[in-house]
Scaffold this motif. Structure first.
Motif, mmCIF file in Angstrom:
data_model
loop_
_atom_site.group_PDB
_atom_site.id
_atom_site.type_symbol
_atom_site.label_atom_id
_atom_site.label_comp_id
_atom_site.label_asym_id
_atom_site.label_seq_id
_atom_site.Cartn_x
_atom_site.Cartn_y
_atom_site.Cartn_z
ATOM 1 N N VAL A 115 22.165 16.896 21.949
ATOM 2 C CA VAL A 115 20.882 17.200 21.304
ATOM 3 C C VAL A 115 20.425 18.607 21.670
ATOM 4 O O VAL A 115 19.916 19.363 20.827
ATOM 5 C CB VAL A 115 19.819 16.159 21.700
ATOM 6 C CG1 VAL A 115 18.439 16.576 21.189
ATOM 7 C CG2 VAL A 115 20.175 14.789 21.144
ATOM 8 N N ASP A 119 19.595 21.901 19.372
ATOM 9 C CA ASP A 119 18.364 22.673 19.526
ATOM 10 C C ASP A 119 18.668 24.160 19.641
ATOM 11 O O ASP A 119 18.004 24.997 19.022
ATOM 12 C CB ASP A 119 17.616 22.183 20.768
ATOM 13 C CG ASP A 119 16.374 22.998 21.055
ATOM 14 O OD1 ASP A 119 15.325 22.722 20.455
ATOM 15 O OD2 ASP A 119 16.458 23.923 21.898
ATOM 16 N N CYS A 139 11.588 15.786 18.429
ATOM 17 C CA CYS A 139 11.939 15.865 19.852
ATOM 18 C C CYS A 139 11.776 14.498 20.510
ATOM 19 O O CYS A 139 12.670 14.031 21.227
ATOM 20 C CB CYS A 139 11.076 16.908 20.535
ATOM 21 S SG CYS A 139 11.390 17.100 22.305
ATOM 22 N N LYS A 141 11.649 11.514 19.001
ATOM 23 C CA LYS A 141 12.604 10.572 18.414
ATOM 24 C C LYS A 141 13.997 10.756 19.013
ATOM 25 O O LYS A 141 14.708 9.773 19.263
ATOM 26 C CB LYS A 141 12.658 10.749 16.897
ATOM 27 C CG LYS A 141 11.444 10.223 16.145
ATOM 28 C CD LYS A 141 11.617 10.430 14.645
ATOM 29 C CE LYS A 141 10.445 9.848 13.863
ATOM 30 N NZ LYS A 141 10.598 10.071 12.399
ATOM 31 N N SER A 142 14.386 12.001 19.222
ATOM 32 C CA SER A 142 15.711 12.283 19.793
ATOM 33 C C SER A 142 15.825 11.729 21.205
ATOM 34 O O SER A 142 16.859 11.150 21.574
ATOM 35 C CB SER A 142 15.963 13.795 19.800
ATOM 36 O OG SER A 142 15.902 14.328 18.504
ATOM 37 N N THR A 146 18.394 8.688 22.305
ATOM 38 C CA THR A 146 19.459 8.852 23.301
ATOM 39 C C THR A 146 19.367 7.785 24.389
ATOM 40 O O THR A 146 20.384 7.194 24.776
ATOM 41 C CB THR A 146 19.392 10.246 23.942
ATOM 42 O OG1 THR A 146 18.097 10.449 24.514
ATOM 43 C CG2 THR A 146 19.648 11.329 22.915
#
Length: 309
Positions: A115, A119, A139, A141-142, A146
């Motif tokens: 991720v 970015d 951000c 949600k990521s 994970t």
């Protein structure tokens, strides 16, 4: 869960090492553990207390610090009695739980590094649309994705392991409960666990690595197209810390799980395992803090504020 004859696992640790070396080794890993916890807590504190460190990249760094704290706390304290004595003991359920938290921390860090590479790709290759794509919601949600994905997959692996029957020797020639030594104690069919583990490794290890390689291919291509040397250096400096951490993390994993170990003393595998369970969580905050001007400035302000209180 299947009935097993084994209820207690014996971890041999580092047999044959003289006692005074064990005492030195214990003191060393104790200091490393304390520095690891303090360093990663400092990173988290600086990010959430400094307005200059509120970008998605630094938020992702705090998540890496959290995984490093979990990994170190899962492995190192349980290693203390193993180092001081001629091995140590842990319950079978505790051994599986240790593997679960260990695998979860490693999987989460793999996904986070992927991720973070995306970015950096957006920041360098698509800077004008960075703020509209990498929003605070994306951000968040990521990060949730994970953690959730790694936990679900490692939990499925651990549950499948609970249905194995363990009736062979209860001795593991290692200092923590890794997958291969643990499966070596099973006397029932381990094919399901191995298939799940292989699928799990592909999703959380191979796919993120491919994503990182592709992202940095475009990043390097974009940086080389910048006409000025100063511009190229400035662009590369924004991702140099992340690239260093990726090299440390994947280099250690590849040395243990990919490079063939036949013909090598097993103690070499243990030493290489120490590199990513003990040393990498210590080095990560050092890399991010020493190679990043924003972290240095935030630490300087935080230190001055603490002194004035």
């Amino acid at each position: 869960m299947q009935t097993s004859n084994i209820t207690v696992i014996v971890l041999l640790g580092f047999p044959g090492v003289q006692q005074h070396f064990k005492n030195v080794f214990f003191f060393l890993i104790f200091i490393i553990y304390c520095l690891t916890i303090l360093g990663n807590i400092l990173i988290i504190t600086l990010v959430f207390s400094s307005k200059n460190l509120q970008s998605p990249m630094y938020i992702f760094i705090t998540q890496v610090s959290i995984t490093d704290i979990f990994l170190s706390t899962d492995i190192i304290p349980n290693t203390f009695p193993v180092v001081l004595n001629e091995g140590g003991t842990i319950s079978l359920q505790g051994c599986i739980a240790q593997f679960l938290f260990f695998a979860n921390a490693e999987a989460t860090e793999c996904l986070l590094l992927a991720v973070m590479s995306y970015d950096r790709y957006l920041a360098i290759c698509n800077p004008f649309h960075y703020s509209t794509i990498m929003t605070p919601l994306l951000c968040l949600k990521s990060i949730v994705f994970t953690w959730l994905l790694s936990f679900v997959m490692t939990l499925a692996d651990a549950i499948a392991m609970c249905y194995l029957t363990f009736c062979r020797t209860n001795v593991i020639d290692h200092f923590f409960c890794d997958l291969t030594p643990l499966l070596g104690l099973a006397c029932s069919d381990t094919s399901l666990v191995r298939i799940l583990s292989g699928f799990f490794c592909f999703i959380v290890l191979i796919c993120p690595f491919i994503s990182i390689v592709v992202s940095y291919f475009y990043i390097v291509f974009t940086i080389l197209r910048i006409p000025s040397i100063t511009g190229r250096q400035k662009a590369f400096s924004t991702c140099s810390s992340h690239l260093t951490v990726v090299g440390l993390f994947y280099g250690a994993l590849i040395s243990v799980y990919v490079v063939p170990s036949q013909g090598h003393p097993f103690v070499i595998n243990k030493i290489m395992s120490l590199s990513y369970t003990v040393m990498t969580p210590l080095l990560n905050p050092l890399v991010y803090s020493l190679r990043n001007k924003d972290f240095k400035d935030a630490f300087r302000k935080y230190w001055q504020h603490s002194k004035s209180m």
